[in-house]
Design a protein around this motif. Structure first.
Motif, PDB file in Angstrom:
ATOM      1  N   VAL A   1       0.842  -1.192   0.000  1.00  0.00           N
ATOM      2  CA  VAL A   1       0.000   0.000   0.000  1.00  0.00           C
ATOM      3  C   VAL A   1       0.883   1.249   0.000  1.00  0.00           C
ATOM      4  CG1 VAL A   1      -1.863  -1.198   1.219  1.00  0.00           C
ATOM      5  CG2 VAL A   1      -0.115   0.030   2.537  1.00  0.00           C
ATOM      6  N   PRO A   2       0.308   2.433  -0.305  1.00  0.00           N
ATOM      7  CA  PRO A   2       1.103   3.662  -0.237  1.00  0.00           C
ATOM      8  C   PRO A   2       1.722   3.850   1.147  1.00  0.00           C
ATOM      9  CG  PRO A   2      -0.979   4.067  -1.361  1.00  0.00           C
ATOM     10  CD  PRO A   2      -1.072   2.687  -0.792  1.00  0.00           C
ATOM     11  N   ALA A   3       2.916   4.415   1.182  1.00  0.00           N
ATOM     12  CA  ALA A   3       3.664   4.540   2.437  1.00  0.00           C
ATOM     13  C   ALA A   3       2.928   5.347   3.493  1.00  0.00           C
ATOM     14  CB  ALA A   3       5.033   5.158   2.165  1.00  0.00           C
ATOM     15  N   THR A   4       2.019   6.221   3.080  1.00  0.00           N
ATOM     16  CA  THR A   4       1.286   7.075   4.013  1.00  0.00           C
ATOM     17  C   THR A   4       0.042   6.398   4.585  1.00  0.00           C
ATOM     18  OG1 THR A   4       0.120   8.035   2.130  1.00  0.00           O
ATOM     19  CG2 THR A   4       2.073   9.197   2.925  1.00  0.00           C
ATOM     20  N   SER A   5      -0.197   5.151   4.213  1.00  0.00           N
ATOM     21  CA  SER A   5      -1.451   4.478   4.571  1.00  0.00           C
ATOM     22  C   SER A   5      -1.550   4.175   6.062  1.00  0.00           C
ATOM     23  CB  SER A   5      -1.579   3.161   3.800  1.00  0.00           C
ATOM     24  OG  SER A   5      -1.612   3.389   2.414  1.00  0.00           O
ATOM     25  N   ILE A   6      -2.785   4.156   6.528  1.00  0.00           N
ATOM     26  CA  ILE A   6      -3.103   3.627   7.853  1.00  0.00           C
ATOM     27  C   ILE A   6      -3.897   2.345   7.647  1.00  0.00           C
ATOM     28  CG2 ILE A   6      -4.387   3.991   9.995  1.00  0.00           C
ATOM     29  CD1 ILE A   6      -3.821   6.978   9.705  1.00  0.00           C
ATOM     30  N   VAL A   7      -3.301   1.212   8.037  1.00  0.00           N
ATOM     31  CA  VAL A   7      -3.933  -0.092   7.881  1.00  0.00           C
ATOM     32  C   VAL A   7      -4.471  -0.517   9.242  1.00  0.00           C
ATOM     33  CG1 VAL A   7      -3.618  -2.501   7.223  1.00  0.00           C
ATOM     34  CG2 VAL A   7      -2.394  -0.700   5.983  1.00  0.00           C
ATOM     35  N   ASP A   8      -5.784  -0.568   9.369  1.00  0.00           N
ATOM     36  CA  ASP A   8      -6.400  -0.909  10.642  1.00  0.00           C
ATOM     37  C   ASP A   8      -6.291  -2.392  10.962  1.00  0.00           C
ATOM     38  OD1 ASP A   8      -7.414   1.643  11.554  1.00  0.00           O
ATOM     39  OD2 ASP A   8      -8.732   1.560   9.819  1.00  0.00           O
ATOM     40  N   ALA A   9      -6.414  -3.231   9.942  1.00  0.00           N
ATOM     41  CA  ALA A   9      -6.416  -4.670  10.195  1.00  0.00           C
ATOM     42  C   ALA A   9      -5.850  -5.433   9.007  1.00  0.00           C
ATOM     43  CB  ALA A   9      -7.825  -5.151  10.505  1.00  0.00           C
ATOM     44  N   TYR A  10      -5.124  -6.488   9.338  1.00  0.00           N
ATOM     45  CA  TYR A  10      -4.557  -7.417   8.360  1.00  0.00           C
ATOM     46  C   TYR A  10      -4.954  -8.816   8.800  1.00  0.00           C
ATOM     47  CZ  TYR A  10      -0.930 -10.248   6.024  1.00  0.00           C
ATOM     48  OH  TYR A  10      -0.260 -11.181   5.294  1.00  0.00           O
ATOM     49  N   GLN A  11      -5.477  -9.600   7.873  1.00  0.00           N
ATOM     50  CA  GLN A  11      -5.916 -10.942   8.253  1.00  0.00           C
ATOM     51  C   GLN A  11      -5.656 -11.933   7.127  1.00  0.00           C
ATOM     52  OE1 GLN A  11      -9.440 -12.118  10.914  1.00  0.00           O
ATOM     53  NE2 GLN A  11     -10.330 -12.173   8.876  1.00  0.00           N
ATOM     54  N   VAL A  12      -5.071 -13.063   7.498  1.00  0.00           N
ATOM     55  CA  VAL A  12      -4.982 -14.186   6.569  1.00  0.00           C
ATOM     56  C   VAL A  12      -6.338 -14.884   6.562  1.00  0.00           C
ATOM     57  CG1 VAL A  12      -3.875 -16.410   6.107  1.00  0.00           C
ATOM     58  CG2 VAL A  12      -2.509 -14.481   6.913  1.00  0.00           C
ATOM     59  N   VAL A  13      -6.849 -15.155   5.373  1.00  0.00           N
ATOM     60  CA  VAL A  13      -8.176 -15.766   5.237  1.00  0.00           C
ATOM     61  C   VAL A  13      -8.074 -17.029   4.377  1.00  0.00           C
ATOM     62  CG1 VAL A  13      -9.474 -13.632   5.597  1.00  0.00           C
ATOM     63  CG2 VAL A  13      -8.697 -14.225   3.290  1.00  0.00           C
ATOM     64  N   PHE A  14      -9.132 -17.793   4.387  1.00  0.00           N
ATOM     65  CA  PHE A  14      -9.163 -19.075   3.661  1.00  0.00           C
ATOM     66  C   PHE A  14      -8.008 -19.979   4.106  1.00  0.00           C
ATOM     67  CE2 PHE A  14     -11.099 -16.048   0.526  1.00  0.00           C
ATOM     68  CZ  PHE A  14     -12.403 -16.507   0.671  1.00  0.00           C
ATOM     69  N   ASP A  15      -7.796 -19.996   5.423  1.00  0.00           N
ATOM     70  CA  ASP A  15      -6.705 -20.788   5.997  1.00  0.00           C
ATOM     71  C   ASP A  15      -7.197 -21.907   6.900  1.00  0.00           C
ATOM     72  OD1 ASP A  15      -7.696 -19.219   8.035  1.00  0.00           O
ATOM     73  OD2 ASP A  15      -5.724 -18.548   8.751  1.00  0.00           O
ATOM     74  N   GLY A  16      -8.518 -22.140   6.907  1.00  0.00           N
ATOM     75  CA  GLY A  16      -9.086 -23.149   7.788  1.00  0.00           C
ATOM     76  C   GLY A  16      -9.466 -22.606   9.153  1.00  0.00           C
ATOM     77  N   LYS A  17      -9.055 -21.372   9.431  1.00  0.00           N
ATOM     78  CA  LYS A  17      -9.423 -20.694  10.679  1.00  0.00           C
ATOM     79  C   LYS A  17     -10.351 -19.528  10.371  1.00  0.00           C
ATOM     80  CE  LYS A  17      -4.857 -21.833  12.543  1.00  0.00           C
ATOM     81  NZ  LYS A  17      -3.529 -21.286  12.953  1.00  0.00           N
ATOM     82  N   ASN A  18      -9.861 -18.635   9.506  1.00  0.00           N
ATOM     83  CA  ASN A  18     -10.686 -17.520   9.024  1.00  0.00           C
ATOM     84  C   ASN A  18     -11.212 -17.880   7.634  1.00  0.00           C
ATOM     85  OD1 ASN A  18     -10.192 -15.784  11.286  1.00  0.00           O
ATOM     86  ND2 ASN A  18      -8.123 -15.476  10.489  1.00  0.00           N
ATOM     87  N   GLY A  19     -12.150 -18.799   7.626  1.00  0.00           N
ATOM     88  CA  GLY A  19     -12.732 -19.265   6.369  1.00  0.00           C
ATOM     89  C   GLY A  19     -12.136 -20.581   5.936  1.00  0.00           C
TER      90      GLY A  19
END
Length: 276
Positions: A242-260
């Motif tokens: 993402v652009p260097a100035t970004s604020i990322v509130d959440a990052y999640q691995v999905v489709f891993d058997g836990k989150n989907g």
């Protein structure tokens, strides 16, 4: 804004139709603004879809025909049946497993102006090393952004493989004035040589994982898979930069058997971003 990237492995998966439906359900639940997909396949000899049936399709110059079993086309149709409309683009990179036309796709809630560029040293569609990346300009809350669905080669050395491809893309994106979002399968583990090239790029990108306020999961490959047949490590090779100035509130691995459910030989990555 929430974004998703997933190397789908599409029709190479067992129970592929069921996994496609699970992907549909997750997209509806999460209501992503932008989705980048890789290894989006269609059979070489399947039926071509007429232009009138390609609702929301945003073609590239020299567009390869869309077939009725194109994974992205099937996905968008299923989403439309559930009342979710996405604009989308797809183009082919190379022939896979002798029977598939394999490429990248982009989906956006807003119209896309898309371009497909060959970044590899070869442009022979019969060669699996041919890499064509998909660049799309779209809107979020009235602001133009540039999103890229990437599927790179593995690291070879400083002049070929990933390094060559990265510099080709970098050269193209340095002409972009809109905020950049690079999503996809980079085939280069975090903190290794290829990853460092991206981090040091004049494109001024940040790995969303490294700046996210909240993180859930890390590795996107946990076993030996195509392209990583000798792998015994947990690898993080799928990214959203993402652009260097970004604020990322959440990052999640999905489709891993836990989150989907697991729907591919790669796990997916989703982020929520409030500023860029």
């Amino acid at each position: 804004m929430n974004l998703l990237t997933l190397n789908t492995h599409s029709w190479l998966e067992k129970e592929a139709e069921q996994k496609l439906q699970q992907l549909v359900e997750k997209i509806i639940e999460a209501d992503y603004e932008v989705i980048a997909l890789q290894e989006v396949n269609q059979l070489v000899d399947s039926v071509i879809v007429s232009q009138s049936e390609l609702i929301g399709f945003c073609p590239v110059s020299g567009q390869k025909s869309i077939h009725e079993d194109n994974f992205a086309y099937c996905l968008v149709k299923k989403l439309a049946m559930k009342g979710r409309t996405y604009y989308w683009s797809w183009d082919m990179s190379h022939i896979g497993y002798d029977i598939y036309e394999e490429g990248n796709a982009l989906l956006s809630k807003n119209p896309l102006t898309s371009e497909a560029i060959v970044v590899s040293e070869t442009s022979n569609y019969q060669d699996y090393r041919t890499r064509k990346l998909l660049i799309g300009n779209t809107l979020f809350q009235g602001k133009e952004i540039c999103v890229v669905s990437t599927h790179f080669s593995w690291w070879q050395d400083e002049n070929s493989g990933f390094a060559f491809e990265w510099h080709q893309l970098e050269k193209r994106l340095l002409t972009e004035t809109n905020p950049l979002f690079l999503l996809g399968d980079f085939n280069n583990p975090a903190q290794e040589a290829g990853y460092s090239l991206v981090e040091k790029s004049p494109l001024a990108l940040r790995d969303s994982y490294s700046i996210a306020k909240v993180k859930s999961g890390e590795a996107t490959v946990e076993q030996a898979i195509d392209g990583w047949k000798e792998n015994t490590r947990k690898l993080r090779i799928d990214y959203i930069f993402v652009p260097a100035t970004s604020i990322v509130d959440a990052y999640q691995v999905v489709f891993d058997g836990k989150n989907g459910p697991v729907v591919s030989d790669h796990f997916g990555v989703e982020i929520e971003i409030t500023k860029f």
